[in-house]
Design an enzyme around this catalytic site. Structure first.
Site, PDB file in Angstrom:
ATOM      1  CD  GLU A   1      -2.748  -1.272   2.437  1.00 51.54           C
ATOM      2  OE1 GLU A   1      -3.979  -1.321   2.420  1.00 51.54           O
ATOM      3  OE2 GLU A   1      -2.092  -1.424   3.489  1.00 51.54           O
TER       4      GLU A   1
ATOM      5  N   GLY B   1     -12.872  -2.464   2.373  1.00 50.43           N
ATOM      6  CA  GLY B   1     -14.007  -3.076   1.696  1.00 50.43           C
ATOM      7  C   GLY B   1     -15.224  -2.161   1.834  1.00 50.43           C
TER       8      GLY B   1
ATOM      9  CB  ILE C   1     -15.836  -7.949   6.103  1.00 53.16           C
ATOM     10  CG1 ILE C   1     -15.476  -7.396   7.503  1.00 53.16           C
ATOM     11  CG2 ILE C   1     -17.333  -8.187   5.969  1.00 53.16           C
ATOM     12  CD1 ILE C   1     -15.737  -8.329   8.666  1.00 53.16           C
TER      13      ILE C   1
ATOM     14  CG  MET D   1      -8.903  -5.961   8.843  1.00 54.78           C
ATOM     15  SD  MET D   1      -8.159  -7.463   8.179  1.00 54.78           S
ATOM     16  CE  MET D   1      -7.800  -8.379   9.678  1.00 54.78           C
ATOM     17  CD  GLU D   2      -5.031  -2.636   9.168  1.00 56.82           C
ATOM     18  OE1 GLU D   2      -5.732  -1.977   8.361  1.00 56.82           O
ATOM     19  OE2 GLU D   2      -4.774  -3.842   9.017  1.00 56.82           O
TER      20      GLU D   2
ATOM     21  CG  ASP E   1     -12.682  -5.900  -0.630  1.00 55.34           C
ATOM     22  OD1 ASP E   1     -13.592  -6.106   0.182  1.00 55.34           O
ATOM     23  OD2 ASP E   1     -11.550  -5.483  -0.276  1.00 55.34           O
TER      24      ASP E   1
HETATM   25  N1  ADE Z   1      -9.480  -4.267   3.716  1.00 58.73           N
HETATM   26  C1  ADE Z   1      -9.791  -4.313   2.403  1.00 58.73           C
HETATM   27  N2  ADE Z   1     -10.878  -5.079   2.200  1.00 58.73           N
HETATM   28  C2  ADE Z   1     -11.262  -5.525   3.417  1.00 58.73           C
HETATM   29  C3  ADE Z   1     -12.311  -6.362   3.859  1.00 58.73           C
HETATM   30  N3  ADE Z   1     -13.179  -6.900   2.995  1.00 58.73           N
HETATM   31  N4  ADE Z   1     -12.393  -6.641   5.184  1.00 58.73           N
HETATM   32  C4  ADE Z   1     -11.500  -6.104   6.042  1.00 58.73           C
HETATM   33  N5  ADE Z   1     -10.487  -5.317   5.687  1.00 58.73           N
HETATM   34  C5  ADE Z   1     -10.371  -5.019   4.378  1.00 58.73           C
END
Ligand code: ADE
Length: 249
Positions: A13, A79, A173, A194-195, A218
């Protein structure tokens, strides 16, 4: 001069930023490599935290206590959990929640002990500057930075920049049930990652201004398993590079 900590979860990233870092000096603490140097004449410390809230919190603490950064920018992918948000859009975080924090029955679900709130806001000045930096990128620069093939491949034509809420948790997720549960249990969440909320909690506790930008990789559904890695490896760091360049320059 102000020193800015710039974080990502994964090296993918931010590797394009690392490539142009001037006077790169590496200091290793707790298995993280902190890259001290200059980007567009600004003092910066670049680091990738690894995945998840614990990793992000410890990295943030080191940026603040060891390297004395005056501000932190987190840049990475997320996401989408809102139907108006598409792959290639940029979310600039307003409030950050920990969607997996639950100390009930002692506190309402998602409420953080002692802080007594569910959400931690990003810094409004940093947020607005990041919004402008991201808007300039998607409106004027994206075609110069990301190849036509990739833009077509991801159906990115007119990407949006939105200021909105982000939910973080120690889970990738990848199904509609979990995605909808997060969406319905927290106010106006546009994206999951996640952070961010862990970084926000540490910045709040140390009173350090924070900005978070997340490009949508996504839709946090069953396509996420293939969309996420493809986007991260091909496109994510170009977004980070140009938005951070606009922000700093
Ligand atoms: N970062 C990018 N896509 C994600 C997802 N689907 N869940 C958690 N963290 C993400």
């Amino acid at each position: 001069m102000k020193k800015i900590g710039i974080m990502s979860a994964m090296v993918e990233e931010m590797n394009t930023l690392l490539e142009v870092l001037e006077r790169d000096e590496v200091v290793t603490i707790g298995q993280r490599e902190y890259h001290l140097g200059k980007l567009w004449d600004k003092d910066v410390v670049l680091v990738f935290s690894r995945w998840g809230k614990v990793a992000a919190a410890s990295t943030t603490t080191t940026l603040i206590t060891e390297f004395r950064v005056d501000e932190i920018i987190f840049t990475g992918v997320a996401g989408a959990v809102d139907s108006n948000v598409s792959i290639g859009d940029v979310i600039v975080a307003e409030n950050l929640f920990q969607h997996d924090f639950d100390a009930s029955p002692f506190l309402l679900k998602h409420v953080l002990p002692l802080i007594l709130k569910k959400e931690i806001p990003s810094n409004p000045i940093v947020r607005n500057k990041l919004f402008n930096a991201s808007s300039d990128f998607v409106n004027n620069q994206i075609k110069d930075v990301i190849s036509k093939n990739y833009l077509e491949d991801y159906s990115i034509s007119k990407p949006k920049v939105l200021i909105g809420n982000i939910a973080s948790g120690d889970q990738f997720i990848k199904d509609d049930a979990k995605r909808n549960e997060i969406k319905s249990s927290l106010d106006n969440v546009l994206a999951v990652e996640m952070e961010g909320a862990a970084v926000a909690q540490i910045c709040y506790e140390f009173d350090v201004p924070l900005g978070v930008i997340r490009t949508i990789s996504d839709d946090a559904n069953d396509n996420a398993i293939k969309d996420f890695p493809k986007f991260v490896y091909n496109v994510a760091s170009q977004y980070s590079y140009q938005i951070i360049k606009n922000y700093l320059a």
